[in-house]
Design an enzyme around this catalytic site. Structure first.
Site, PDB file in Angstrom:
ATOM      1  N   GLU A   1      22.648  37.841  36.168  1.00 39.90           N
ATOM      2  CA  GLU A   1      21.648  38.886  36.422  1.00 39.90           C
ATOM      3  C   GLU A   1      20.364  38.218  36.903  1.00 39.90           C
ATOM      4  OE1 GLU A   1      18.859  42.131  34.012  1.00 39.90           O
ATOM      5  OE2 GLU A   1      20.538  41.172  32.984  1.00 39.90           O
TER       6      GLU A   1
ATOM      7  N   GLU B   1      26.523  24.190  37.362  1.00 35.09           N
ATOM      8  CA  GLU B   1      27.561  23.161  37.318  1.00 35.09           C
ATOM      9  C   GLU B   1      28.765  23.629  38.128  1.00 35.09           C
ATOM     10  OE1 GLU B   1      29.831  20.359  33.983  1.00 35.09           O
ATOM     11  OE2 GLU B   1      28.874  22.244  33.365  1.00 35.09           O
TER      12      GLU B   1
END
Length: 320
Positions: free
Chosen positions: A230, A310
Site C-alpha cells: 500500500e 529484496e
C-alpha cells in the site's frame, strides 16, 4: 519491462525486533501466526512467520506470499538504550503499518482486548469505523480489516487470518507507481482517494490473470489477498521543494533509528529478473546486486523513496 511470469509473488515484509521472547508469543499465541522457519546467523536470527494455508503445504518459506520476517540482532534485548522506529513519529516517518485481514473484525477486537493487546485505534474511534489498529511489543502499528471469509457470528477463527498488506509513504506517486508496475511487475489493484484528509492510497500486488483490469478490485476481495504493498501519498509532497522525503527504516543518518527493513519479491528465476532490470533500467538503485553479498542468491533494489526490496528465489535456504 522485465518478463513477469506466474511465479512472481510478494513474499515477505521484514521488521526488526528487540526481544524474540516478547515478539514471537505475541504474533503466534495472540495473532495466530505460525513459525515457519528460523534461520540463525552469527550476529542475527530471522524468524519467518505466516498464517497456515493448505495451498502452501510442502512449499519453502520463500515460495509463498504473506510471510512476516522478524529480524533479531543478537544482544539488543539486553540493551536498555536500544530502541526501534515504528515509522509513525513526528520525525523519521516512512513505513506505516502491516495489515492483518480477519473473518469477523468485531469479534477479533473483543478477543484481542481480552488478551491485553494495546490498541492504537478501536473500531468505535475515529471516522473509519471499519478498521482498527493494534500495537505489537515494539510499537509497530498493525491494521485490522475484514475479509469476511468463513465469517460466523459471535466468533473469530485465526485460521482464516491473512497478512494482507504493508503500508509505506511515498513522495511522488507517479514515480513510485512506475517503479512497482514497470520494474517489478506489480499490478495496480485499486486506488482509494480521501479528499477531506488530502491523501490517496494505491494498492499493488501480483495478479497473473490475463483478464484482470487494473484499478478495479473492490475492498472485500482485496482484503482476501496476501502480499499487497500500500503506497500512501500525502498530497503536495511531490511538488514541495522543502520536503526532505521519508525515512526508509534502515538509515541512521541524523540520529534516525532503524525499524522497518524491507519487502521482498520472490520468483523462480531471480537471477534473470535482476539481469533484465540491469539491462532495461541502467539507473536502477541497487544496494546489493545479485549474488554479490555475504549471503548468496539474493539482491536488494531501492524504490524511488529509498525503501529496500529484496529479490530472491523460491528455494532460498531450503536445505538448512
Amino acid at each position: 519491462m522485465p518478463e513477469i511470469d506466474q511465479s512472481f509473488l510478494m513474499n515477505h515484509t521484514c521488521l526488526r525486533i528487540k526481544d524474540p521472547k516478547e515478539s514471537l508469543p505475541f504474533y503466534t499465541d495472540i495473532l495466530g501466526f505460525k513459525l515457519i522457519r528460523s534461520i540463525e546467523f552469527p550476529d542475527f536470527t530471522l524468524y519467518m512467520l505466516g498464517y497456515p494455508d493448505a495451498a502452501y503445504e510442502g512449499k519453502n518459506w520463500s515460495a509463498r506470499p504473506g510471510v512476516l520476517e522478524l529480524c533479531h540482532n543478537h544482544g539488543v534485548e539486553k540493551d536498555p538504550e536500544y530502541k526501534l522506529n515504528n515509522g509513525n513519529g513526528t520525525t523519521f516517518r516512512g513505513f506505516g503499518h502491516i495489515c492483518i485481514s480477519v473473518d469477523n473484525i468485531q469479534q477479533a477486537e473483543k478477543e484481542f482486548l481480552s488478551k491485553g493487546v494495546q490498541f492504537k485505534k478501536k473500531l468505535s474511534e475515529g471516522r473509519q469505523k471499519y478498521i482498527a489498529f493494534i500495537l505489537d511489543p515494539n510499537g509497530y502499528w498493525i491494521e485490522l480489516i475484514q475479509h469476511e471469509i468463513g465469517k460466523k457470528p459471535e466468533t473469530t477463527n485465526s485460521l482464516t487470518y491473512k497478512l494482507n498488506h504493508t503500508m509505506i509513504r511515498v513522495k511522488d506517486p507517479k514515480k513510485s507507481l512506475d517503479f512497482y508496475r514497470n520494474v517489478l511487475g506489480f499490478k495496480l489493484l485499486s486506488t482509494s482517494e480521501h479528499p477531506d484528509a488530502k491523501f490517496t492510497l494505491y494498492f499493488l500486488g501480483y495478479n497473473h490473470d490475463d483478464k484482470f483490469v487494473e484499478d478495479s478490485m473492490d475492498t472485500v476481495p482485496r482484503a482476501a489477498y496476501e502480499g499487497i504493498i500500500e503506497l500512501t501519498h500525502n498530497w503536495g509532497t511531490e511538488s514541495d521543494d522543502s520536503f526532505e522525503g521519508y525515512h526508509n527504516g534502515n538509515t541512521t543518518d541524523n540520529g534516525a533509528l532503524q525499524g522497518y527493513g524491507h519487502t521482498c519479491v520472490s520468483c523462480k528465476d531471480p537471477a534473470k529478473l535482476c539481469s533484465q532490470i540491469e539491462a532495461e533500467y541502467p539507473d536502477a538503485n541497487w544496494s546489493l546486486k545479485w549474488n554479490q553479498g555475504n549471503i548468496k542468491q539474493i539482491a536488494f533494489i531501492k524504490d524511488p523513496d529509498g525503501y529496500s526490496i529484496e529479490i530472491l528465489g523460491h528455494n532460498l535456504f531450503s536445505k538448512l
